[in-house]
Design an enzyme around this catalytic site. Structure first.
Site, PDB file in Angstrom:
ATOM      1  N   GLY A  74      -6.602   5.334  -4.553  1.00  0.00           N
ATOM      2  CA  GLY A  74      -6.928   4.175  -5.250  1.00  0.00           C
ATOM      3  C   GLY A  74      -5.712   3.110  -5.769  1.00  0.00           C
TER       4      GLY A  74
ATOM      5  CE  LYS B 255       5.332   2.037   1.022  1.00  0.00           C
ATOM      6  NZ  LYS B 255       5.136   3.374   0.280  1.00  0.00           N
ATOM      7  CG  ASP B 256       2.739   6.921   2.494  1.00  0.00           C
ATOM      8  OD1 ASP B 256       3.463   7.137   1.700  1.00  0.00           O
ATOM      9  OD2 ASP B 256       1.735   6.140   2.412  1.00  0.00           O
TER      10      ASP B 256
ATOM     11  CG  LEU C 290      -7.922   0.772  -3.500  1.00  0.00           C
ATOM     12  CD1 LEU C 290      -9.494   0.493  -2.783  1.00  0.00           C
ATOM     13  CD2 LEU C 290      -7.348   1.987  -2.485  1.00  0.00           C
TER      14      LEU C 290
ATOM     15  CG  HIS D  36      -4.716   1.275  -0.347  1.00  0.00           C
ATOM     16  ND1 HIS D  36      -4.139   0.914  -1.335  1.00  0.00           N
ATOM     17  CD2 HIS D  36      -4.368   2.444  -0.256  1.00  0.00           C
ATOM     18  CE1 HIS D  36      -3.445   1.744  -2.018  1.00  0.00           C
ATOM     19  NE2 HIS D  36      -3.515   2.707  -1.042  1.00  0.00           N
TER      20      HIS D  36
ATOM     21  CD  GLN E 115       0.109  10.680   3.190  1.00  0.00           C
ATOM     22  OE1 GLN E 115       0.280  11.203   2.061  1.00  0.00           O
ATOM     23  NE2 GLN E 115      -0.633   9.665   3.480  1.00  0.00           N
TER      24      GLN E 115
ATOM     25  CB  VAL F 158       0.146  -4.326   4.787  1.00  0.00           C
ATOM     26  CG1 VAL F 158      -0.213  -5.657   4.198  1.00  0.00           C
ATOM     27  CG2 VAL F 158      -0.793  -4.183   5.932  1.00  0.00           C
TER      28      VAL F 158
ATOM     29  CG  MET G 236       1.704  -4.878   0.059  1.00  0.00           C
ATOM     30  SD  MET G 236       0.198  -5.612  -0.095  1.00  0.00           S
ATOM     31  CE  MET G 236       0.644  -7.206   0.358  1.00  0.00           C
TER      32      MET G 236
HETATM   33  P1  AMP Z   1      -2.174   6.091  -1.269  1.00  0.00           P
HETATM   34  O1  AMP Z   1      -3.189   5.726  -1.924  1.00  0.00           O
HETATM   35  O2  AMP Z   1      -0.871   5.720  -1.738  1.00  0.00           O
HETATM   36  O3  AMP Z   1      -2.151   7.632  -0.909  1.00  0.00           O
HETATM   37  O4  AMP Z   1      -2.392   5.792   0.378  1.00  0.00           O
HETATM   38  C1  AMP Z   1      -3.622   5.631   0.971  1.00  0.00           C
HETATM   39  C2  AMP Z   1      -3.412   5.247   2.351  1.00  0.00           C
HETATM   40  O5  AMP Z   1      -2.881   4.257   2.501  1.00  0.00           O
HETATM   41  C3  AMP Z   1      -2.111   6.102   3.344  1.00  0.00           C
HETATM   42  O6  AMP Z   1      -2.576   6.416   4.411  1.00  0.00           O
HETATM   43  C4  AMP Z   1      -1.304   5.107   3.101  1.00  0.00           C
HETATM   44  O7  AMP Z   1      -0.366   5.317   4.173  1.00  0.00           O
HETATM   45  C5  AMP Z   1      -1.577   3.933   3.215  1.00  0.00           C
HETATM   46  N1  AMP Z   1      -0.995   2.830   2.847  1.00  0.00           N
HETATM   47  C6  AMP Z   1      -0.324   2.694   1.699  1.00  0.00           C
HETATM   48  N2  AMP Z   1       0.618   1.562   1.308  1.00  0.00           N
HETATM   49  C7  AMP Z   1       0.363   0.879   2.749  1.00  0.00           C
HETATM   50  C8  AMP Z   1       0.902  -0.299   3.320  1.00  0.00           C
HETATM   51  N3  AMP Z   1       1.648  -0.962   2.718  1.00  0.00           N
HETATM   52  N4  AMP Z   1       0.593  -0.897   4.574  1.00  0.00           N
HETATM   53  C9  AMP Z   1      -0.256   0.161   5.156  1.00  0.00           C
HETATM   54  N5  AMP Z   1      -1.024   1.283   4.702  1.00  0.00           N
HETATM   55  C10 AMP Z   1      -0.481   1.690   3.514  1.00  0.00           C
END
Ligand code: AMP
Length: 292
Positions: free
Chosen positions: A31, A149-150, A33, A37, A153, A176, A184
């Site tokens: 979340g 980004k991760d 977002l 995301h 992971q 992004v 982000m």
């Molecule tokens: P999170 O909510 O932080 O666990 O992220 C959920 C998903 O969104 C994960 O697969 C992250 O790698 C992806 N994500 C987070 N930030 C970005 C970003 N800036 N650009 C692309 N994907 C992202």
């Protein structure tokens, strides 16, 4: 937009789509977002018949003293954004739905989880691998979309998917960024006005690494030293790591032969940020190869 809180209900919906022969894309999130995301949701919408997002702040991937209790929670805005993006279903389970009393089974993460984040966040990838495997079982999708980004992971999830023969395609999507280059992140909202320019140190250091690589530098420690200098110049408060490692195994490599990845974790005030950039002879942008 169909919002579901119960596991059995989510499973039934997925079973109906599966029976109809629909392909399903899954976007696991915690979340708060942002456009990163939503880019995953967009990619899934482009590639799959149905798109499912999950919103769950997963307690088992946070260590003691980390930000679980203050992690930003913006459910109403998140649901609105997912609806506008054309997502079909959002699974928003309560904590006891996924971790009922007595829960005690965990995934032992692969070797690629050991260094970097694994070293600074012990238990983090055990929590990530466990929740992702659970979500894959509750929501048996065709493909799951994760951000580069991760980076580590994504590597952990790819390895787990292969090692455990999970019948799902893992798709990696480019990071992004804000117009100034800051990746982000839900955690960016912790940054004060004074923190914000300092947070750009991560992107500056990664760009410095890419520039050295383009100029032919293949000595990983030399690139790492430049990243550290750049981070310190920007006034980050502390650096957990600034490493250049093999892009696949995430193991130390020097001189760099094929593709490498520069990865940083640093603190600005109380906020811990991570970012990375692929260093490859073909391209030095972080537009990665995507799916396997
Ligand atoms: P999170 O909510 O932080 O666990 O992220 C959920 C998903 O969104 C994960 O697969 C992250 O790698 C992806 N994500 C987070 N930030 C970005 C970003 N800036 N650009 C692309 N994907 C992202």
């Amino acid at each position: 937009l169909n919002v579901i809180e119960r596991t059995e209900e989510a499973r039934s919906q997925l079973a109906r789509w599966c029976a109809d022969g629909k392909s399903v894309g899954l976007i696991p999130t915690m979340g708060a977002l942002h456009a990163g995301h939503l880019s995953l949701a967009q990619r899934s919408r482009d590639e799959c018949d149905r798109t499912v997002a999950t919103i769950f702040v997963n307690p088992t991937q946070f260590g003691p003293g980390e930000d679980f209790s203050r992690y930003p929670r913006t459910l109403d805005d998140d649901l609105q954004a997912l609806g506008e993006q054309g997502v079909d279903l959002v699974f928003v389970p309560a904590q006891r739905e996924l971790y009922p009393p007595g829960f005690s089974t965990y995934v032992e993460p692969p070797d690629v989880a050991r260094e970097l984040e694994g070293q600074y966040r012990p238990g983090h990838f055990r929590g990530v691998a466990t929740i992702v495997l659970k979500l894959f079982h509750i929501l048996p999708a065709t493909a799951a979309y994760f951000g580069q980004k991760d980076y580590q992971q994504l590597a952990v999830i790819r390895r787990m998917t292969r090692d455990l023969n999970l019948p799902i395609q893992i798709v990696g999507c480019p990071t992004v960024r804000e117009p100034d280059g800051l990746a982000m992140s839900s955690r960016n909202r912790y940054l004060s006005a004074a923190d914000r320019p300092r947070a750009l140190g991560l992107w500056s250091a990664l760009q410095a690494a890419a520039q050295l690589f383009e100029q032919g530098q293949r000595d990983a420690p030399a690139i790492e030293q430049h990243m550290i200098q750049s981070l310190l110049q920007h006034g980050v408060d502390s650096i957990d790591y600034a490493r250049v490692v093999d892009a696949e195994s995430l193991m130390a490599v020097s001189p760099i032969s094929g593709s490498a990845v520069a990865l940083i974790a640093a603190r600005i005030g109380n906020t811990r940020l991570i970012d990375n950039l692929i260093l490859s002879s073909q391209t030095t942008t972080d537009r990665g190869t995507g799916d396997e």
